[in-house]
Design an enzyme around this catalytic site. Structure first.
Site, PDB file in Angstrom:
ATOM      1  CE  LYS A 136      -3.647  -1.987   2.981  1.00 42.82           C
ATOM      2  NZ  LYS A 136      -4.854  -1.798   2.163  1.00 42.82           N
ATOM      3  NE  ARG A 139     -11.174 -10.042  -1.176  1.00 49.08           N
ATOM      4  CZ  ARG A 139     -11.594  -9.071  -1.994  1.00 49.08           C
ATOM      5  NH1 ARG A 139     -12.053  -9.381  -3.187  1.00 49.08           N
ATOM      6  NH2 ARG A 139     -11.567  -7.817  -1.606  1.00 49.08           N
TER       7      ARG A 139
END
Length: 461
Positions: A240, A314
């Site tokens: 990020k 996820r």
């Protein structure tokens, strides 16, 4: 400041709750002194306005809390918490014509106005204590406030002090407090016990990944809560930028919210069998980190192509959901700070959730309105299934294009919920970006109070 009601009722100062439109009539009914004081101070009854009325010796003998108009209250929550934060330290007793639902909301908001995250620095919080209003279940409200405070504390704690081990310690402490069974699968044992995606996401960190498993309750319907416990998310090899990494201590907000909700359920003694599963990892950058274009085989046997290592939540949830579904619970619910798409869709205040069962959806939505914990149903839109099917593997963890990011993530998770027909997924934010009544800037629980209120209807308790 304890998030409990005051017991010293003898010294409590009457606090009159007055709507703006009713102020003139209320003041006139109090007599000349109060009426004159209200006019002289310019008090108008707006939300957050506070007025102390002195006696002949200059000491306050009553206080007035502005409650605004119905339209103004509809634009916010916890109107009286704004008053609590302005009142002098002391004990107060409410005097006003509030509905039972409004009274419980305002009582909870008042308690939460006393919350401050003071682990690293003393914080100024409201010292105005409230006597439990008549008709309010004081114990229940205090338990809910304690669960919310736990969630906030966990999210607010930086990753240096809240890694997978520390998250395990908190969960273990809850298990000890409430007599729950507790188990942890850690490190390479995740591979031998068939949790390959939890291991893959967490293996690059020196802080070992783990699956936390807590079980409580002897009888009743079964509820499994699964919380995303990514204690810090660098994004992995798809790292990020700094601006996006700044709040990633909150990426375990799903686990924090699940633990807060679990605490509420156990403290209230709800007649159900509760299970809590938390995949706790740190998504780090190292030579052994999982890579873009890797294909992982999940616990379910489904293969997953990794098209972005920053879509890791996820993956760990998938293995945990598969494990939870193996026990065939009556209701399985996951909470996760999963996608930025959800924030774009509904902003930071609303908890979007997904479920196929219309009755569950209606119960959660209605409960959210009732307890001032707004939730909004999102669609498991079947035509988007093709977006998570890359071709080279069974599933794609990060479909290209950016469309429907929260929906495709929810569809991905549903693939691992097995035959649990009432599987429900919350894609929460877990962070209050600006101070608001009863909600200081920082970590915040989302959806837990709505779920708690809806459980009796959903599970037939």
């Amino acid at each position: 400041m304890p998030l409990t009601f005051a017991e010293d009722t003898a010294s409590a100062l009457p606090l009159h709750v007055v709507e703006a439109g009713a102020l003139e009539g209320w003041a006139g009914a109090q007599g000349g002194t109060v009426q004159t004081w209200v006019k002289a101070t310019g008090f108008s009854g707006g939300i957050g306005e506070v007025l102390l009325v002195p006696d002949a010796n200059g000491a306050p003998f009553l206080a007035v809390a502005g409650y605004g108009t119905a339209a103004q209250r509809a634009r916010g929550r916890f109107a009286l918490a704004a008053v609590a934060e302005k009142l002098p330290d002391g004990v107060y007793r409410l005097d006003g014509d509030l509905s039972a639902v409004a009274l419980e909301e305002e009582a909870l908001g008042w308690l939460l106005a006393g919350y401050g995250f003071d682990r690293y620095r003393a914080q100024k919080v409201s010292g105005a204590r409230l006597v439990a209003p008549e008709g309010v279940d004081a114990r229940r409200v205090e338990i809910i406030a304690a669960g919310e405070a736990l969630t906030r504390d966990l999210i607010n704690t930086p990753a240096s002090d809240m890694g997978p081990q520390e998250l395990e310690d908190v969960a273990r402490g809850l298990a000890t407090e409430f007599g729950a069974a507790f188990d942890v699968i850690e490190g390479d044992d995740l591979l031998s016990r068939n949790f390959p995606m939890i291991h893959a996401v967490g293996r690059a960190s020196p802080r070992a990944p783990r699956l936390i498993d807590m079980a409580w309750g002897e009888s009743g319907p079964t509820l499994t809560l699964v919380g995303k416990g990514v204690c810090f998310d660098t994004g992995g090899l798809d790292i990020k930028p700094a601006a996006s990494m700044g709040l990633m201590k909150k990426d375990m907000g799903g686990a924090a919210t699940v633990l807060g909700l679990a605490r509420m359920i156990m403290a209230l003694g709800l007649p159900l069998r509760l299970r809590v599963l938390i995949p706790a990892v740190e998504n780090s950058v190292a030579g052994n980190a999982f890579r873009p274009q890797d294909i992982l085989t999940s616990r379910l046997g489904v293969t997953v192509e990794i098209n972005n290592t920053d879509a890791e939540g996820r993956l760990v949830l998938a293995d945990a959901l598969t494990y939870g579904a193996e026990a065939e619970p009556d209701l399985m619910l996951s909470m996760a700070t999963l996608t930025g798409a959800a924030r774009v869709a509904v902003g930071p205040d609303i908890s979007p959730f997904y479920v196929d069962d219309d009755a569950v959806a209606a119960a959660i939505h209605a409960a959210g309105v009732k307890v001032a914990d707004p939730c909004w149903r999102m669609p498991f839109h079947a035509p988007y299934e093709r977006m998570i099917e890359p071709g080279i593997a069974d599933l794609d963890n990060a479909p290209s294009g950016g469309f429907a990011g929260s929906i495709t993530a929810a569809l991905f998770l549903r693939r691992f919920a097995g035959d649990v027909s009432r599987y429900t997924h919350f894609d929460i934010y877990g962070w209050q970006p600006a101070p608001a009544p009863a909600r200081p800037k920082g970590g915040v629980g989302m959806g837990a109070r709505a779920v708690l209120d809806a459980l009796p209807e959903i599970m037939g308790l």
